[in-house]
Enzyme design. Structure first.
Site, mmCIF file in Angstrom:
data_model
loop_
_atom_site.group_PDB
_atom_site.id
_atom_site.type_symbol
_atom_site.label_atom_id
_atom_site.label_comp_id
_atom_site.label_asym_id
_atom_site.label_seq_id
_atom_site.Cartn_x
_atom_site.Cartn_y
_atom_site.Cartn_z
ATOM 1 N N LYS A 1 8.453 -0.112 5.539
ATOM 2 C CA LYS A 1 7.551 1.145 5.308
ATOM 3 C C LYS A 1 8.854 1.921 4.437
ATOM 4 O O LYS A 1 10.103 2.377 5.426
ATOM 5 C CB LYS A 1 7.282 1.979 6.455
ATOM 6 C CG LYS A 1 6.510 3.335 6.018
ATOM 7 C CD LYS A 1 5.766 4.015 7.220
ATOM 8 C CE LYS A 1 4.541 3.170 7.582
ATOM 9 N NZ LYS A 1 3.563 3.155 6.787
ATOM 10 N N ASP B 1 -2.822 10.234 13.838
ATOM 11 C CA ASP B 1 -3.208 9.690 12.634
ATOM 12 C C ASP B 1 -3.856 8.393 12.739
ATOM 13 O O ASP B 1 -3.820 7.619 12.150
ATOM 14 C CB ASP B 1 -2.262 9.691 11.677
ATOM 15 C CG ASP B 1 -2.798 9.293 10.261
ATOM 16 O OD1 ASP B 1 -4.055 9.832 9.796
ATOM 17 O OD2 ASP B 1 -2.090 8.889 9.282
ATOM 18 N N GLY C 1 0.877 -1.334 -0.135
ATOM 19 C CA GLY C 1 0.133 -0.099 -0.048
ATOM 20 C C GLY C 1 0.897 1.232 0.045
ATOM 21 O O GLY C 1 2.010 1.277 -0.220
ATOM 22 N N TYR D 1 0.402 8.799 3.547
ATOM 23 C CA TYR D 1 1.155 9.876 3.730
ATOM 24 C C TYR D 1 2.802 9.795 3.755
ATOM 25 O O TYR D 1 3.351 10.837 3.452
ATOM 26 C CB TYR D 1 0.497 10.806 4.640
ATOM 27 C CG TYR D 1 -1.118 10.714 4.626
ATOM 28 C CD1 TYR D 1 -1.763 11.521 3.601
ATOM 29 C CD2 TYR D 1 -1.728 10.094 5.532
ATOM 30 C CE1 TYR D 1 -3.072 11.078 3.370
ATOM 31 C CE2 TYR D 1 -2.944 10.037 5.584
ATOM 32 C CZ TYR D 1 -3.827 10.655 4.583
ATOM 33 O OH TYR D 1 -5.254 10.508 4.422
ATOM 34 N N PHE D 2 3.037 8.825 4.584
ATOM 35 C CA PHE D 2 4.466 8.694 4.777
ATOM 36 C C PHE D 2 5.241 7.945 3.891
ATOM 37 O O PHE D 2 6.695 8.212 3.860
ATOM 38 C CB PHE D 2 4.601 8.054 6.301
ATOM 39 C CG PHE D 2 3.695 8.535 7.378
ATOM 40 C CD1 PHE D 2 3.640 9.745 7.817
ATOM 41 C CD2 PHE D 2 2.495 7.600 7.791
ATOM 42 C CE1 PHE D 2 2.856 10.127 8.687
ATOM 43 C CE2 PHE D 2 1.660 8.059 8.670
ATOM 44 C CZ PHE D 2 1.573 9.159 9.166
ATOM 45 N N GLU E 1 5.532 4.277 0.974
ATOM 46 C CA GLU E 1 4.711 2.907 0.481
ATOM 47 C C GLU E 1 5.316 1.783 1.599
ATOM 48 O O GLU E 1 6.330 2.102 2.357
ATOM 49 C CB GLU E 1 5.767 2.671 -0.805
ATOM 50 C CG GLU E 1 5.342 3.635 -1.873
ATOM 51 C CD GLU E 1 6.264 3.299 -3.217
ATOM 52 O OE1 GLU E 1 5.833 3.890 -4.188
ATOM 53 O OE2 GLU E 1 7.282 2.550 -3.030
ATOM 54 N N VAL E 2 4.504 1.004 1.555
ATOM 55 C CA VAL E 2 4.629 -0.079 2.555
ATOM 56 C C VAL E 2 4.712 -1.498 1.787
ATOM 57 O O VAL E 2 4.018 -1.519 0.645
ATOM 58 C CB VAL E 2 3.484 -0.355 3.541
ATOM 59 C CG1 VAL E 2 3.737 -1.531 4.328
ATOM 60 C CG2 VAL E 2 3.125 1.071 4.376
#
EC number: 2.7.10.2
Length: 488
Positions: A258, A350, A237, A240-241, A243-244
């Site tokens: 991450k 968040d 996925g 905001y931070f 890609e995982v």
């Protein structure tokens, strides 16, 4: 026995002369001695198999069966002068000096690393490095060390600090494996040599007072790992931070990786935030495995949760088939994790179903706690992008960037709404601006069809306008567990 050994092992004549000097009586055998007619005697090659002498260490006890063999005990240090035929001809360096044949199966070659447990032995240190070490604090005159010799392969050197300079002495090895600094003074090993010169230091004009103290190496962060240890696999996925990815650590351990988007992150604060993450331990928080921050891209490596994030999972056929008890279970588990963060005075910033991960057995854990603080100010703004999680953010945080445990409580109320709508987006059909306007006018999300009335009461408490009037996570945890017990 003597004629047989002299004939078969003629190259050891110097040794046989010591055992049977000229005019001595021949050995006619003793009870239990080796019989050349029935027992095999090792035949050594005329040429050595490798450069000798070599150091060996006895792995097992061995009892000599005849005068030509050497009894050894496990741990004895040996200097091998010849090797062949399944035996070594060796001189014992520890204990009572003597020499003889020892089966090769009972010994192992001893490298200089065998000395590594000695405080005075510095493996891999050059002459120049030895000088730097000895002349550096906290070392004082009289500090010494033994190091591998640079000019004599397999040899050693003694380096001693004498006031503002360092003196170096070559440790030589005699033909029989003995060690010496000065001819005529032989020692079976380095320890015995040092013991002698500590007591007789005037012979080398420099006292040996204490082993060199190594300089303290910079403390290595055990969490920090090189990028090369990780292999990216399937993309899970994007947020905001960054890609995982699903990946492998050292080719075997499945992990979630991450990959941080440096363009959106304040990387100067990343190290401080990661230090906070390292200190957090709870069964309802995603577990941090490692960090790669030595270069870009930055990796944050965590445990892998097989079913992905809670928001996506609730929309799957498996998730949509769940009834009230497991949904309440999700709410309770998230409340447990957030209650721990509350105790640790950590603000998530968040909290949403997309940042809760689900594993086999429907265990769920809170992820990405604290990372929102690293987003650049122009990114984390309600007017900057429709992607920003305004719909989960408390009004005081969305409007004035005032984040607290109580703003997390507001977000938890929205997460509860997601759980009982099976992952539907809150305030569907509204823009960020419209959502904020409606909230400020007093609008609150309606009760989902699958949500018990008592849970909806908790949602409304989470959405109170005044942060001080919202419940704590500890209170929410207890109330949700009580509701869960009523719906087993």
């Amino acid at each position: 026995m003597e004629p047989f050994l002299r004939r078969r092992l003629a190259f050891l004549s110097f040794f046989w002369d010591k055992i049977w000097p000229a005019g001595g009586e021949p050995d006619h055998g003793t009870p239990g001695s080796l019989d050349p007619n029935t027992d095999p005697v090792p035949t050594l090659p005329a040429e050595p198999c490798s450069p000798f002498p070599q150091l060996f260490l006895a792995l097992y006890d061995f009892t000599a069966r005849c005068g030509g063999e050497l009894s050894v005990r496990r741990g004895d240090r040996l200097c091998a002068l010849e090797e062949g035929g399944g035996y070594i001809f060796a001189r014992r360096l520890s204990g009572q000096p003597s020499a003889g044949l020892v089966p090769i199966t009972h010994v192992a070659k001893a490298s200089p690393e065998t000395l590594s447990d000695q405080p005075w032995y510095f493996s891999g240190v050059s002459r120049t490095q030895a000088q730097q070490l000895l002349l550096s604090p906290p070392n004082e005159p009289g500090a010494f060390l033994i190091r591998p010799s640079e000019s004599s392969l397999g040899g050693y050197s003694l380096s001693v600090r004498a006031q503002a300079k360092v003196c170096h002495y070559r440790v030589s090895m005699a033909a029989d494996g003995s060690l010496y600094l000065q001819k005529g003074r032989l020692f079976p090993g380095l320890e015995e040599l040092l013991t002698y010169y500590k007591a007789n230091w005037k012979l080398i004009q420099n006292p040996l007072l204490q082993p060199c103290m190594p300089q303290k190496a910079p403390r290595q962060d055990v969490w920090e790992r090189p990028h090369s240890e990780f292999a990216l696999g399937r993309k899970l996925g994007e947020g905001y931070f960054g890609e995982v990815w699903e990946g492998l650590w050292l080719g075997s351990l499945p992990v979630a990786i991450k990959v941080i988007k440096s363009a959106n992150m304040k990387l100067t604060d990343l190290a401080k935030e990661i230090q906070t993450l390292k200190g957090l331990r709870h069964e309802r928080l995603i577990r941090l495995h490692a960090v790669c921050s030595g270069g870009e891209p930055v990796y944050i490596v965590t445990e892998l949760m097989r079913k992905g994030n809670l928001q996506a999972f609730l929309g799957t056929p498996e998730g949509r088939a769940l009834r009230l008890p497991p949904l309440l279970g999700f709410a309770c588990q998230v409340a447990e994790g957030m209650s721990y963060l509350e105790e640790q005075r950590v603000v998530h910033r968040d909290l949403a179903a997309r940042n809760v991960l689900v594993d086999d057995g429907l265990a769920c854990k809170v992820a990405d706690f604290g990372l929102a603080r690293l987003l650049k100010d122009d990114i984390y703004s309600p007017s900057s992008s429709s992607k920003i999680p305004v719909k989960w953010t408390a009004p005081e945080a969305a409007n004035y960037r005032v984040f607290s445990q109580k703003s997390d409580v507001w977000s938890f109320g929205v997460l509860l709404h997601e759980v009982f709508t099976y992952g539907q987006c809150p305030y569907e059909g509204m823009t960020n601006h419209e959502t904020l306007q409606q909230i400020m006018r007093g609008y609150r999300l309606p009760r989902p069809a699958a949500c018990p009335a008592e849970v909806y009461v908790l949602m409304l408490e989470c959405w109170r306008s005044s942060p001080e009037e919202r419940p704590s996570f500890a209170t929410l945890r207890e109330k949700l567990h009580a509701i869960h017990r009523c719906h087993p």
